[in-house]
Each structure stands twice: as C-alpha cells, then as structure tokens.
Design a protein around this motif. Structure first.
Motif, PDB file in Angstrom:
ATOM      1  N   GLY A  43     -25.665 -24.908  55.306  1.00  0.00           N
ATOM      2  CA  GLY A  43     -26.015 -24.820  56.893  1.00  0.00           C
ATOM      3  C   GLY A  43     -25.096 -25.394  57.784  1.00  0.00           C
ATOM      4  N   GLY A  44     -25.063 -25.537  58.961  1.00  0.00           N
ATOM      5  CA  GLY A  44     -24.292 -26.154  59.955  1.00  0.00           C
ATOM      6  C   GLY A  44     -23.770 -27.411  59.699  1.00  0.00           C
ATOM      7  N   ASN A  92     -16.455 -19.789  55.090  1.00  0.00           N
ATOM      8  CA  ASN A  92     -17.961 -20.333  55.118  1.00  0.00           C
ATOM      9  C   ASN A  92     -18.751 -19.272  54.802  1.00  0.00           C
ATOM     10  OD1 ASN A  92     -17.320 -22.827  56.538  1.00  0.00           O
ATOM     11  ND2 ASN A  92     -17.318 -21.980  58.392  1.00  0.00           N
ATOM     12  N   ILE A  93     -19.796 -19.903  54.074  1.00  0.00           N
ATOM     13  CA  ILE A  93     -20.932 -19.149  53.620  1.00  0.00           C
ATOM     14  C   ILE A  93     -22.219 -19.906  54.019  1.00  0.00           C
ATOM     15  CG2 ILE A  93     -22.089 -17.802  51.371  1.00  0.00           C
ATOM     16  CD1 ILE A  93     -19.706 -17.992  49.918  1.00  0.00           C
ATOM     17  N   PRO A  94     -22.609 -19.259  55.131  1.00  0.00           N
ATOM     18  CA  PRO A  94     -23.838 -19.976  55.841  1.00  0.00           C
ATOM     19  C   PRO A  94     -25.276 -19.565  55.057  1.00  0.00           C
ATOM     20  CG  PRO A  94     -22.891 -18.198  57.180  1.00  0.00           C
ATOM     21  CD  PRO A  94     -22.002 -18.223  56.193  1.00  0.00           C
ATOM     22  N   THR A  95     -25.794 -20.720  54.916  1.00  0.00           N
ATOM     23  CA  THR A  95     -27.211 -20.327  54.179  1.00  0.00           C
ATOM     24  C   THR A  95     -28.309 -20.346  54.951  1.00  0.00           C
ATOM     25  OG1 THR A  95     -27.362 -22.651  53.526  1.00  0.00           O
ATOM     26  CG2 THR A  95     -26.138 -21.151  51.896  1.00  0.00           C
ATOM     27  N   THR A  96     -28.046 -20.856  56.261  1.00  0.00           N
ATOM     28  CA  THR A  96     -29.336 -20.742  57.273  1.00  0.00           C
ATOM     29  C   THR A  96     -28.881 -20.011  58.483  1.00  0.00           C
ATOM     30  OG1 THR A  96     -28.241 -22.388  58.554  1.00  0.00           O
ATOM     31  CG2 THR A  96     -29.730 -23.433  56.938  1.00  0.00           C
ATOM     32  N   LEU A  97     -30.042 -19.448  59.038  1.00  0.00           N
ATOM     33  CA  LEU A  97     -29.946 -18.521  59.935  1.00  0.00           C
ATOM     34  C   LEU A  97     -29.184 -19.080  61.352  1.00  0.00           C
ATOM     35  CD1 LEU A  97     -30.451 -15.763  61.242  1.00  0.00           C
ATOM     36  CD2 LEU A  97     -32.787 -16.618  62.363  1.00  0.00           C
ATOM     37  N   LEU A  98     -29.417 -20.535  61.380  1.00  0.00           N
ATOM     38  CA  LEU A  98     -28.786 -21.203  62.436  1.00  0.00           C
ATOM     39  C   LEU A  98     -27.265 -21.127  62.022  1.00  0.00           C
ATOM     40  CD1 LEU A  98     -29.194 -22.910  65.163  1.00  0.00           C
ATOM     41  CD2 LEU A  98     -29.463 -24.809  63.721  1.00  0.00           C
ATOM     42  N   GLY A  99     -27.036 -21.659  60.916  1.00  0.00           N
ATOM     43  CA  GLY A  99     -25.564 -21.648  60.515  1.00  0.00           C
ATOM     44  C   GLY A  99     -24.918 -20.282  60.688  1.00  0.00           C
ATOM     45  N   ALA A 100     -25.481 -19.029  60.377  1.00  0.00           N
ATOM     46  CA  ALA A 100     -24.939 -17.560  60.375  1.00  0.00           C
ATOM     47  C   ALA A 100     -24.731 -17.294  61.670  1.00  0.00           C
ATOM     48  CB  ALA A 100     -25.737 -16.746  59.718  1.00  0.00           C
ATOM     49  N   VAL A 101     -25.624 -17.553  62.634  1.00  0.00           N
ATOM     50  CA  VAL A 101     -25.570 -17.158  64.087  1.00  0.00           C
ATOM     51  C   VAL A 101     -24.522 -18.129  65.068  1.00  0.00           C
ATOM     52  CG1 VAL A 101     -27.346 -18.247  65.150  1.00  0.00           C
ATOM     53  CG2 VAL A 101     -27.069 -15.722  65.480  1.00  0.00           C
ATOM     54  N   ASP A 102     -24.498 -19.141  64.491  1.00  0.00           N
ATOM     55  CA  ASP A 102     -23.707 -20.142  65.270  1.00  0.00           C
ATOM     56  C   ASP A 102     -22.562 -21.030  64.606  1.00  0.00           C
ATOM     57  OD1 ASP A 102     -23.087 -21.247  67.948  1.00  0.00           O
ATOM     58  OD2 ASP A 102     -24.553 -22.937  67.694  1.00  0.00           O
ATOM     59  N   LEU A 143     -18.716 -15.159  55.475  1.00  0.00           N
ATOM     60  CA  LEU A 143     -19.451 -14.236  54.701  1.00  0.00           C
ATOM     61  C   LEU A 143     -21.211 -14.439  54.736  1.00  0.00           C
ATOM     62  CD1 LEU A 143     -17.539 -14.402  51.207  1.00  0.00           C
ATOM     63  CD2 LEU A 143     -16.842 -13.454  53.374  1.00  0.00           C
ATOM     64  N   VAL A 144     -21.663 -13.453  55.392  1.00  0.00           N
ATOM     65  CA  VAL A 144     -23.169 -13.466  56.110  1.00  0.00           C
ATOM     66  C   VAL A 144     -23.982 -12.788  55.034  1.00  0.00           C
ATOM     67  CG1 VAL A 144     -24.656 -13.219  57.952  1.00  0.00           C
ATOM     68  CG2 VAL A 144     -22.176 -13.903  58.165  1.00  0.00           C
ATOM     69  N   SER A 145     -24.888 -13.295  54.468  1.00  0.00           N
ATOM     70  CA  SER A 145     -25.767 -12.813  53.608  1.00  0.00           C
ATOM     71  C   SER A 145     -27.121 -13.029  54.000  1.00  0.00           C
ATOM     72  CB  SER A 145     -25.605 -12.941  52.136  1.00  0.00           C
ATOM     73  OG  SER A 145     -26.642 -12.577  51.468  1.00  0.00           O
ATOM     74  N   THR A 146     -28.009 -12.278  54.165  1.00  0.00           N
ATOM     75  CA  THR A 146     -29.569 -12.507  54.459  1.00  0.00           C
ATOM     76  C   THR A 146     -30.260 -12.910  53.202  1.00  0.00           C
ATOM     77  OG1 THR A 146     -30.249 -10.155  54.529  1.00  0.00           O
ATOM     78  CG2 THR A 146     -29.900 -11.259  56.819  1.00  0.00           C
ATOM     79  N   SER A 147     -29.652 -12.730  52.135  1.00  0.00           N
ATOM     80  CA  SER A 147     -30.402 -13.188  50.954  1.00  0.00           C
ATOM     81  C   SER A 147     -30.773 -14.506  50.893  1.00  0.00           C
ATOM     82  CB  SER A 147     -29.655 -12.812  49.722  1.00  0.00           C
ATOM     83  OG  SER A 147     -28.390 -13.384  49.647  1.00  0.00           O
ATOM     84  N   PHE A 148     -29.850 -15.471  51.520  1.00  0.00           N
ATOM     85  CA  PHE A 148     -30.138 -16.917  51.517  1.00  0.00           C
ATOM     86  C   PHE A 148     -31.386 -17.231  52.599  1.00  0.00           C
ATOM     87  CE2 PHE A 148     -25.375 -16.771  50.956  1.00  0.00           C
ATOM     88  CZ  PHE A 148     -25.428 -17.497  49.619  1.00  0.00           C
ATOM     89  N   PHE A 149     -31.816 -16.364  53.368  1.00  0.00           N
ATOM     90  CA  PHE A 149     -32.933 -16.793  54.216  1.00  0.00           C
ATOM     91  C   PHE A 149     -34.153 -16.621  53.657  1.00  0.00           C
ATOM     92  CE2 PHE A 149     -29.580 -14.974  57.614  1.00  0.00           C
ATOM     93  CZ  PHE A 149     -28.735 -15.769  57.408  1.00  0.00           C
ATOM     94  N   LYS A 150     -34.302 -15.802  52.643  1.00  0.00           N
ATOM     95  CA  LYS A 150     -35.708 -15.645  52.063  1.00  0.00           C
ATOM     96  C   LYS A 150     -36.410 -16.736  51.742  1.00  0.00           C
ATOM     97  CE  LYS A 150     -33.928 -12.596  48.960  1.00  0.00           C
ATOM     98  NZ  LYS A 150     -33.923 -11.520  47.903  1.00  0.00           N
ATOM     99  N   THR A 151     -35.631 -18.009  51.429  1.00  0.00           N
ATOM    100  CA  THR A 151     -36.729 -19.225  51.055  1.00  0.00           C
ATOM    101  C   THR A 151     -36.558 -20.183  52.031  1.00  0.00           C
ATOM    102  OG1 THR A 151     -34.501 -20.119  50.226  1.00  0.00           O
ATOM    103  CG2 THR A 151     -36.017 -19.153  48.557  1.00  0.00           C
ATOM    104  N   LEU A 152     -35.955 -19.676  53.511  1.00  0.00           N
ATOM    105  CA  LEU A 152     -35.922 -20.601  54.748  1.00  0.00           C
ATOM    106  C   LEU A 152     -37.534 -20.822  55.220  1.00  0.00           C
ATOM    107  CD1 LEU A 152     -32.897 -19.818  56.729  1.00  0.00           C
ATOM    108  CD2 LEU A 152     -33.254 -21.535  55.091  1.00  0.00           C
ATOM    109  N   SER A 153     -37.883 -21.933  55.592  1.00  0.00           N
ATOM    110  CA  SER A 153     -39.042 -22.053  56.284  1.00  0.00           C
ATOM    111  C   SER A 153     -39.147 -21.266  57.597  1.00  0.00           C
ATOM    112  CB  SER A 153     -39.475 -23.464  56.471  1.00  0.00           C
ATOM    113  OG  SER A 153     -38.584 -23.915  57.452  1.00  0.00           O
ATOM    114  N   ARG A 154     -40.472 -20.596  58.240  1.00  0.00           N
ATOM    115  CA  ARG A 154     -40.573 -20.196  59.516  1.00  0.00           C
ATOM    116  C   ARG A 154     -39.782 -21.074  60.367  1.00  0.00           C
ATOM    117  NH1 ARG A 154     -42.975 -16.438  62.519  1.00  0.00           N
ATOM    118  NH2 ARG A 154     -43.563 -17.149  64.498  1.00  0.00           N
TER     119      ARG A 154
END
Ligand code: GLY
Length: 352
Positions: free
Chosen positions: A92-93, A114-124, A152-163
C-alpha cells in the motif's frame, strides 16, 4: 515525469514483461508483513521475481519511519545493491512511499517499480512520484519527488481488502471525479464496492488514475494545477490529526471524504459550487462513511492543524476549491470565520 502505468489481469506475466525491458544487476523486492504473506503469492508465477532479494518491513503508517527506512538502506547495502539495481515495492501507500524514497536516495537513486496492493495506493500513492516518510510526528515530512519507472495495477489484490479499506481508496476516486468531469464523477456512484475485482471497477480505476496522471504530467512538482489533488485534504488532514489525538485513528480516505464535504461547503460559499450536488455528495458520504463527530470545542485545534498544512504559504491557509464539478480554483484561502461556518454547516448536514 513520464511514468508507465499498466493495468493488468495477469500481474505476474506483466511484471516479467516490464522487467525484461530493463537492464539491471540485482533485483530487490520490498514487502511489509501483510503483503509478503498475502500478496507475494499472487506473483508466484513470475520467473523473474523468483530471483529477487526480499526485504521486509513492519506494516502500518507508524512504521513509515526513519528507522524502517534505515533498515531498507542497510539491507540494500549489505546485499550489494548498486546504482544499476532495480527495486519493486509491493504494498500500500506506506510501502510505495517509503520504498520509493529508499530507492530515490540509495546511491543517489536506483530505479523502482510500484505494485500497489490497496485501492488507495493504486489510485493515489503509487502514482505521481511523491515519496517519503513521516518524521517528528508529521506525515510525509521528509521525502522527494521521484517517480517509479512503472506502476502495475491489478485489482486482483483488492479481493481481500475490507470494505473500510476499499472506501478509503474510493474517497480519492471521488476527489478525482470532482476535479475532472461530470461523467467521470457520476459514473463512480454506479460502482458496487462489494465487487472490487469487476470490469467496471477496473474501468473506473483506469479513468481515475488517468485524472491523476494527467494532472501530474502537467505539473509534477505541484507548482500549480497539481494542487487540485489537495481538494478535501486541508480539512481532511486536520480531521485525521484530531482522530489520532483522540486515540481513535480514522483511515486517511475517510478523513478525506469528510474533508471533501467541508471543502465543498467552503466552495459553495466562496465559489458558488452548486448546492444540489453538494447535498447529494454529503448524503452519500454520510451513508457510506458515517460521520466524523466534532463539536465547536474542536474548532481551535482543527484550525491550528490547518495552519500547519504543507501547502500553506506564509500565514495563509491554502485551499483548492471548486466552482462546479471539474471547475477547479487553486490557491484560494478562507478566513477563520469562514472555516468555522463551514464546520457548523458540516455538523448540520451530518446531523450532529
Ligand atoms: N496525493 C496528492 C498528490 O500526489 O499530489
């Protein structure tokens, strides 16, 4: 500041393809305890990554510290990293900020991906070249502008993120929507956050990152239009600080969501931002993020935190405001009275 940003459904293959284009002597992989355990396995198919030397740090913003940075430098040094080495930041960030800064400073700079693993990391955080660590109790106090070679952005990392983590990242997407176009903004409200790996999420994410990329390419060092990315953050950072002071820390994106409501209120009063859009936005934030509870006893502290914001010049609090969706007005200020009125209105809107 050209930065390659790739969206992929096969992160391991994409990483191998990207690395094949570079000449480097040694490859390093930086993870934290969580990404080492949960995200590294998603890259197990990468042949190139199997050759990487792994460096691990403790997770969370509290470890975005000089000690953790020194431990990364130490490992790079002990394991013979040279200026021709390459580093991959998987996280993540916190990991991409600290890892980016470690890479930017080691031997005056090695390249990194960078390979962001959170949505916050990927988008920002992973995009745009801001790197750094916290210091002296202040967030991102020491750092450098040093863009990754590739993100490198992959949404596969987001599947296990909490809401909660998803909503935190989504707040930055809302901000990107607000500073871009009505279409981009409205599309966000059709997203189902319970499906973080969906095609629609990937499409919205691409659109959102494109907003940031465009702004950063135009103004990499935040001399002007990059300040648009600070929308919601002047009040948001003050809320975040207050939550830490109360020992009940809130996620960054939550503070940004509430900060956006306040800064849209200031925008409405000073720039005529449309009231109907503001009301709908505030309602959405209330429903999804809940409410950050403040009373007028908190105003002195919140105002004081705003006066310490990195974006200020001299004694003036710098705001980015909007006169409408996509109509950004940078380098604005608001008086203490105006800020207090906005906080009053925030409490009214949120039912406090
Ligand atoms: N997070 C805001 C920026 O990258 O400028």
């Amino acid at each position: 500041m050209a930065q390659q940003i790739l969206f992929t459904r096969n992160i391991a293959a994409t990483l191998d393809e990207v690395l094949a284009a570079y000449d480097y002597d040694r490859l390093f992989l930086l993870t934290d305890n969580n990404t080492g355990q949960y995200c590294r396995p998603l890259l197990s198919e990468s042949k190139v990554l199997a050759t990487a030397r792994c460096i691990n740090i403790l997770p969370d913003d509290t470890h975005k510290s000089l000690d953790a940075l020194a431990s990364v430098w130490q490992e790079l040094s002990d394991r013979h990293a040279s200026r021709h080495s390459m580093m991959i930041n998987l996280g993540g960030g916190m990991v991409t900020d600290l890892g980016g800064f470690a890479a930017a400073t080691f031997k005056r700079g090695i390249r990194y991906i960078n390979i962001p693993t959170t949505l916050l990391g990927a988008v920002d955080a992973a995009v745009g070249g801001k790197t750094g660590i916290n210091f002296n109790g202040l967030k991102n106090e020491i750092g450098a502008f040093a863009p990754a070679e590739a993100v490198l952005v992959s949404t596969s990392f987001f599947k296990t993120l909490s809401r909660e983590h998803l909503l935190s990242g989504f707040a930055e997407m809302l901000k990107h929507g607000l500073i871009s176009t009505t279409d981009t903004y409205n599309r966000l409200f059709t997203l189902d956050l319970s499906m973080p790996d969906s095609e629609e999420m990937l499409a919205c994410l691409e659109q959102s990152i494109a907003v940031k990329r465009h702004v950063v390419e135009e103004d990499p060092f935040e001399a002007n239009i990059r300040k648009s990315l600070n929308l919601g953050h002047t009040v948001g950072h003050a809320f975040e600080s207050l939550s830490h002071k109360r020992n009940r820390p809130v996620q960054h994106g939550y503070a940004v969501a509430w900060g956006l409501v306040c800064e849209l209120l200031i925008s409405h009063r000073l720039q005529k931002f449309p009231l109907d859009v503001l009301r709908t936005f505030a309602q959405y934030v209330k429903q999804n993020y809940g409410v950050f509870v403040i009373s007028c006893d908190d105003y002195d502290y919140l105002y004081e935190r705003m006066t310490h914001d990195k974006k200020n010049t001299a004694d003036t609090i710098n705001f980015t405001l909007l006169s409408g969706v996509g109509e950004v007005v940078i380098n604005q200020t608001a008086s203490r009275d105006e800020i207090c009125v906005a906080l009053d209105l925030y409490r009214d809107l949120m039912g406090l």
